[in-house]
Motif scaffolding. Sequence first.
Motif, PDB file in Angstrom:
ATOM      1  N   ILE A  58       0.875  -1.300   0.094  1.00 52.68           N
ATOM      2  CA  ILE A  58       0.120  -0.067  -0.074  1.00 52.68           C
ATOM      3  C   ILE A  58       1.086   1.290   0.167  1.00 52.68           C
ATOM      4  O   ILE A  58       1.868   1.292   0.879  1.00 52.68           O
ATOM      5  N   PHE A  59       0.583   2.133  -0.742  1.00 56.35           N
ATOM      6  CA  PHE A  59       1.449   3.338  -1.084  1.00 56.35           C
ATOM      7  C   PHE A  59       0.666   4.575  -0.574  1.00 56.35           C
ATOM      8  O   PHE A  59      -0.446   4.744  -0.815  1.00 56.35           O
ATOM      9  N   GLU A  60       1.354   5.780  -0.284  1.00 47.71           N
ATOM     10  CA  GLU A  60       0.812   6.884   0.158  1.00 47.71           C
ATOM     11  C   GLU A  60       0.743   7.805  -0.863  1.00 47.71           C
ATOM     12  O   GLU A  60       1.439   7.454  -2.091  1.00 47.71           O
ATOM     13  N   PRO A  61      -0.257   8.784  -0.853  1.00 47.66           N
ATOM     14  CA  PRO A  61      -0.348   9.603  -2.167  1.00 47.66           C
ATOM     15  C   PRO A  61       0.953  10.282  -2.600  1.00 47.66           C
ATOM     16  O   PRO A  61       1.205  10.642  -3.773  1.00 47.66           O
ATOM     17  N   ASP A  62       1.840  10.632  -1.505  1.00 46.83           N
ATOM     18  CA  ASP A  62       3.061  11.384  -2.091  1.00 46.83           C
ATOM     19  C   ASP A  62       4.222  10.578  -2.224  1.00 46.83           C
ATOM     20  O   ASP A  62       5.320  10.994  -2.278  1.00 46.83           O
ATOM     21  N   ASP A  63       3.795   9.142  -2.423  1.00 52.13           N
ATOM     22  CA  ASP A  63       4.982   8.228  -2.871  1.00 52.13           C
ATOM     23  C   ASP A  63       5.746   8.727  -4.068  1.00 52.13           C
ATOM     24  O   ASP A  63       4.985   8.820  -5.127  1.00 52.13           O
ATOM     25  N   PRO A  64       6.984   8.911  -4.373  1.00 51.22           N
ATOM     26  CA  PRO A  64       7.562   9.492  -5.516  1.00 51.22           C
ATOM     27  C   PRO A  64       7.219   8.789  -6.591  1.00 51.22           C
ATOM     28  O   PRO A  64       7.506   9.307  -7.740  1.00 51.22           O
ATOM     29  N   VAL A  65       7.176   7.541  -6.647  1.00 52.50           N
ATOM     30  CA  VAL A  65       6.934   6.560  -7.820  1.00 52.50           C
ATOM     31  C   VAL A  65       5.824   5.926  -7.987  1.00 52.50           C
ATOM     32  O   VAL A  65       4.964   6.141  -9.218  1.00 52.50           O
ATOM     33  N   PHE A  66       4.942   5.473  -6.957  1.00 50.09           N
ATOM     34  CA  PHE A  66       3.617   4.607  -7.022  1.00 50.09           C
ATOM     35  C   PHE A  66       2.487   5.488  -6.664  1.00 50.09           C
ATOM     36  O   PHE A  66       1.343   5.358  -6.684  1.00 50.09           O
ATOM     37  N   GLY A  67       2.846   7.020  -5.911  1.00 51.88           N
ATOM     38  CA  GLY A  67       1.678   7.836  -5.547  1.00 51.88           C
ATOM     39  C   GLY A  67       1.300   8.688  -6.857  1.00 51.88           C
ATOM     40  O   GLY A  67       2.160   8.983  -7.767  1.00 51.88           O
ATOM     41  N   GLY A  68       0.253   9.278  -6.605  1.00 55.64           N
ATOM     42  CA  GLY A  68      -0.208  10.050  -7.679  1.00 55.64           C
ATOM     43  C   GLY A  68      -0.420  11.463  -7.197  1.00 55.64           C
ATOM     44  O   GLY A  68      -0.928  12.463  -7.739  1.00 55.64           O
ATOM     45  N   GLY A  69      -0.084  11.817  -5.996  1.00 58.41           N
ATOM     46  CA  GLY A  69      -0.398  12.931  -5.268  1.00 58.41           C
ATOM     47  C   GLY A  69      -1.573  13.185  -4.595  1.00 58.41           C
ATOM     48  O   GLY A  69      -2.671  12.246  -5.236  1.00 58.41           O
ATOM     49  N   ASN A 115      14.408  25.160 -11.671  1.00 61.01           N
ATOM     50  CA  ASN A 115      14.637  23.976 -11.240  1.00 61.01           C
ATOM     51  C   ASN A 115      14.049  23.765  -9.922  1.00 61.01           C
ATOM     52  O   ASN A 115      13.368  22.827  -9.492  1.00 61.01           O
ATOM     53  N   LEU A 116      14.413  24.959  -8.955  1.00 62.43           N
ATOM     54  CA  LEU A 116      13.955  24.783  -7.592  1.00 62.43           C
ATOM     55  C   LEU A 116      12.382  24.705  -7.713  1.00 62.43           C
ATOM     56  O   LEU A 116      11.681  24.231  -6.665  1.00 62.43           O
ATOM     57  N   ASP A 117      11.650  25.390  -8.572  1.00 62.36           N
ATOM     58  CA  ASP A 117      10.416  25.448  -8.417  1.00 62.36           C
ATOM     59  C   ASP A 117       9.809  24.263  -8.861  1.00 62.36           C
ATOM     60  O   ASP A 117       8.655  23.632  -8.329  1.00 62.36           O
ATOM     61  N   ARG A 118      10.439  23.369  -9.401  1.00 61.24           N
ATOM     62  CA  ARG A 118       9.888  21.815  -9.854  1.00 61.24           C
ATOM     63  C   ARG A 118      10.380  21.066  -9.243  1.00 61.24           C
ATOM     64  O   ARG A 118       9.744  20.021  -8.694  1.00 61.24           O
ATOM     65  N   TRP A 119      11.627  20.945  -8.525  1.00 64.80           N
ATOM     66  CA  TRP A 119      12.295  20.004  -7.704  1.00 64.80           C
ATOM     67  C   TRP A 119      12.793  21.029  -6.424  1.00 64.80           C
ATOM     68  O   TRP A 119      13.921  21.302  -6.301  1.00 64.80           O
ATOM     69  N   PRO A 120      11.886  21.050  -5.373  1.00 65.25           N
ATOM     70  CA  PRO A 120      12.370  22.150  -4.320  1.00 65.25           C
ATOM     71  C   PRO A 120      13.678  21.475  -3.490  1.00 65.25           C
ATOM     72  O   PRO A 120      13.988  22.496  -2.894  1.00 65.25           O
ATOM     73  N   ALA A 121      14.056  20.258  -3.670  1.00 62.59           N
ATOM     74  CA  ALA A 121      15.133  19.885  -2.916  1.00 62.59           C
ATOM     75  C   ALA A 121      16.333  20.097  -3.628  1.00 62.59           C
ATOM     76  O   ALA A 121      17.287  19.780  -3.178  1.00 62.59           O
ATOM     77  N   GLY A 122      16.388  20.969  -5.077  1.00 57.48           N
ATOM     78  CA  GLY A 122      17.392  21.106  -5.453  1.00 57.48           C
ATOM     79  C   GLY A 122      17.684  19.935  -6.532  1.00 57.48           C
ATOM     80  O   GLY A 122      17.425  18.781  -6.461  1.00 57.48           O
ATOM     81  N   THR A 123      18.501  20.262  -7.808  1.00 59.68           N
ATOM     82  CA  THR A 123      19.081  19.203  -8.549  1.00 59.68           C
ATOM     83  C   THR A 123      20.745  19.442  -8.835  1.00 59.68           C
ATOM     84  O   THR A 123      21.160  20.517  -8.666  1.00 59.68           O
ATOM     85  N   VAL A 124      21.255  18.468  -8.797  1.00 61.70           N
ATOM     86  CA  VAL A 124      22.622  18.341  -9.112  1.00 61.70           C
ATOM     87  C   VAL A 124      23.069  18.990 -10.504  1.00 61.70           C
ATOM     88  O   VAL A 124      23.995  19.685 -10.531  1.00 61.70           O
ATOM     89  N   ILE A 125      22.162  18.721 -11.506  1.00 63.42           N
ATOM     90  CA  ILE A 125      22.695  19.269 -13.009  1.00 63.42           C
ATOM     91  C   ILE A 125      21.657  20.446 -13.320  1.00 63.42           C
ATOM     92  O   ILE A 125      20.469  20.643 -12.730  1.00 63.42           O
ATOM     93  N   LEU A 126      22.330  21.184 -14.204  1.00 57.13           N
ATOM     94  CA  LEU A 126      21.470  22.403 -14.558  1.00 57.13           C
ATOM     95  C   LEU A 126      20.413  22.057 -15.504  1.00 57.13           C
ATOM     96  O   LEU A 126      19.268  23.130 -15.530  1.00 57.13           O
ATOM     97  N   PHE A 127      20.478  21.222 -16.483  1.00 53.00           N
ATOM     98  CA  PHE A 127      19.367  20.887 -17.211  1.00 53.00           C
ATOM     99  C   PHE A 127      18.645  19.669 -17.133  1.00 53.00           C
ATOM    100  O   PHE A 127      19.179  18.750 -17.932  1.00 53.00           O
ATOM    101  N   PRO A 128      17.992  19.358 -16.074  1.00 53.69           N
ATOM    102  CA  PRO A 128      17.008  18.021 -15.929  1.00 53.69           C
ATOM    103  C   PRO A 128      15.997  17.879 -16.809  1.00 53.69           C
ATOM    104  O   PRO A 128      15.464  18.698 -17.405  1.00 53.69           O
ATOM    105  N   ARG A 129      16.008  16.744 -17.333  1.00 52.74           N
ATOM    106  CA  ARG A 129      15.099  16.271 -18.378  1.00 52.74           C
ATOM    107  C   ARG A 129      13.624  16.473 -17.774  1.00 52.74           C
ATOM    108  O   ARG A 129      13.336  16.300 -16.641  1.00 52.74           O
ATOM    109  N   PRO A 130      12.585  16.863 -18.402  1.00 49.87           N
ATOM    110  CA  PRO A 130      11.426  17.459 -17.990  1.00 49.87           C
ATOM    111  C   PRO A 130      10.464  16.465 -17.568  1.00 49.87           C
ATOM    112  O   PRO A 130       9.573  16.440 -16.610  1.00 49.87           O
ATOM    113  N   SER A 131      10.620  15.005 -18.063  1.00 55.25           N
ATOM    114  CA  SER A 131       9.644  14.126 -17.681  1.00 55.25           C
ATOM    115  C   SER A 131      10.579  12.653 -17.260  1.00 55.25           C
ATOM    116  O   SER A 131      11.763  12.572 -17.440  1.00 55.25           O
TER     117      SER A 131
END
Length: 739
Positions: A30-41, A513-529
């Motif tokens: 059973i997964f929570e809504p905020d699960d990064p892979v199996f949840g849908g929010g 990038n911070l707006d999309r990934w609040p924890a920050g990203t290591v790379i400057l150009f993350p792929r969008p999907s």
Amino acid sequence: MTAPAADGRQSLLARLMAVVRAEFRSQTLIFEPDDPVFGGGPCRVSGCERHARGHGLCLNHRVRWAKQGRLDLEEFITRADPRLQRQRPNQQCAVAGCGYGSARQGLCQLHAQRWERAGRPDRGAWTADPPKIKQPSAGASCRIRHCELWPEASGPFCHSHNATWRANGRPEIDAFAARFDPGRVVPADESIQLGPLPPQLRLEMQYTLQQRRDRRVGKLAPAVVTRVVRLLAASSATSLLDHDEDSWLTIADGTVNDSLGRALLLYARRAVVDLAETGGWEAEYPRDVWRMHRLGFDGRRTLRFDRIAQPWLRELAKRWVRLRLSSGLGLEAGGGRVVVAITRFSQFLTTVGVERIDQLDRRLLERYLADLARERHPQRRSAHIGLLNGFFTAVRQHRWDIELPATALFFPADHPRRPDKLPRALAEQVMTQLEQPTNLDRFDGLSYRLITVILMHCGLRVTDALRLRSDCVTTDTDGAPYLHYFNHKMHRDALVPVDTELVDAIGHQRHRNLDRWPAGTVILFPRPSKNIDGGHPISSSTYRMALQRWLADCDIRDEHGQRVHLTPHQWRHTLGTRLINRDVPQEVVRRILDHDSPQMTSHYARLHDDTVRRHWEAARKVDITGRAVTYEPGGPLADAAWAKQRLAQATQALPNGYCGLPMQRSCPHANACLTCPMFLTTSEFLPQHHAQRQQTLELITAAEARGHGRLAEMNRTVLSNLDTIIVALETPETTEHAL
């Protein structure tokens, strides 16, 4: 691929038991809504704790919204009841004071019977004075905790819940009632039931789901997993290794036809195969097909030694590739090109019937050179020869096979002559269009726009640009900014100076990038999907497709009116050519482009010299008398005349022309070039001539006012020559006199 033997199956089972974590060892996941892979929010309806699966709504609310005609979504979200249907009160009997649930016609079972026996009179009048019915004891209610309706005499529940209880086989009352408790009901799209699978197959799917969670590449809805689980349960298989990939896809036909389900099935099998065959170099080396991700390399690249027909050659090739990769060479340079070259050589050996290593002598290699000559590309032929020679050297150096003849080697003269390669710089007319801000703004993504600007202004290779780190800007002690990147071709860090405008653009990209990934990203150009943590960069192919869309949208055309087709690497050539043309020292250009040797940068200098010579030969040149002067480009002295001209420009530069005096002679005219018969000039200096004419007029006027007749006379000669030069350069071209 064949399945592992019985002992391999036991080893796989032990590995599965060791690596599958406790959180995935349950039969019901059973997964929570905020699960990064199996949840849908969380569902957007306030108070609903279910997973969103479309339009920001859970499956239950999405169905309700659709049944209501897909009204305004925001209004629906505001009004919607957050409870599931089974958690909402059932309809009550329409008779005032009756606590039974509605059975038919809006009436409970007892009132409906009496109303029908009365001949179905007017409902309003009848319900105003209904007959009395038997009521339960005071305070009795349905055993479902949120239901306040009266229970029926034949069961512990109200009418509707009683019917459901009987339909489910009259299970234990408290357990049945608990199914309706908030938080106890887990919808099918939020859980994965692995109970129907055999023990090892269940562990394999648990390991697969754990891998998907750890990689965090993209979302995976539990409903997709459920479809695959049903397929596996119906297949009678005990392990994913019971069938190869093609067989599993055949089994899936008609059952799991969606692309997501079939992709998960293949992913699961590959993950289990990798676990079964893991073991680093000791496990991978004996195989004839190396799967490089098992050895720590990115991607799903394979090295195929199975196409090398001779066993002795295959073994030597594997030893050499392992040695090159272990020394730090990249996968392509250290392995891919080597395997291609040796496979090509193996095919030749098969054709000529060579079976032993002691048959490789110089005579055979000369035959191979003749066979290789069919390859038209000189660079590719030279690469094959160089790699084979390095291979033979390694065999002798490490004494891998002492039977290799000493005459089995190539010489420098065996390499084909490679024509000089000129940089593929873009014309300034094209660059002017590409650099227009209005055109750059037409990119379908701000990331693609910034990548393009970096490629244009910094000359990075596209792979290096796409892998820039978020903290790629650094400054020196004076506060000057630099772009810090890793040169993957040279395997080293590099710096290139940048302007503050580009630094600001990089800062804006980091904020996005911070707006999309609040924890920050290591790379400057993350792929969008398919990039949950923002750790995967935009791929080169994705950027190239965006580039082609942009070029078509902007309708970029060359000087002939043809649409421009370019590659990102051409911006690197263009920057190098521009810097050389601006007389930036060649060593500085080498450092900016991070070339490994001055020879690489010399291509740009050669192009600069050819371009300037072509413009010099085409330009009108006049002397101080206004007489047109020409050089014959194809004449016997053309190269010598151009060398003299370049030397003059380098050592006797003038602000308004060139000196035509041979360097071996001294100038008797000092600074009076405009009275020198060796002075030459072209139309590009017309602005300077006009400015000097104005200054000369002012000098003559001042000299005459002071009574300096000699000074005025000297400047009148200069003025006369200037007038002659200006008229000659501004007059349409006439017949020229060759020197």
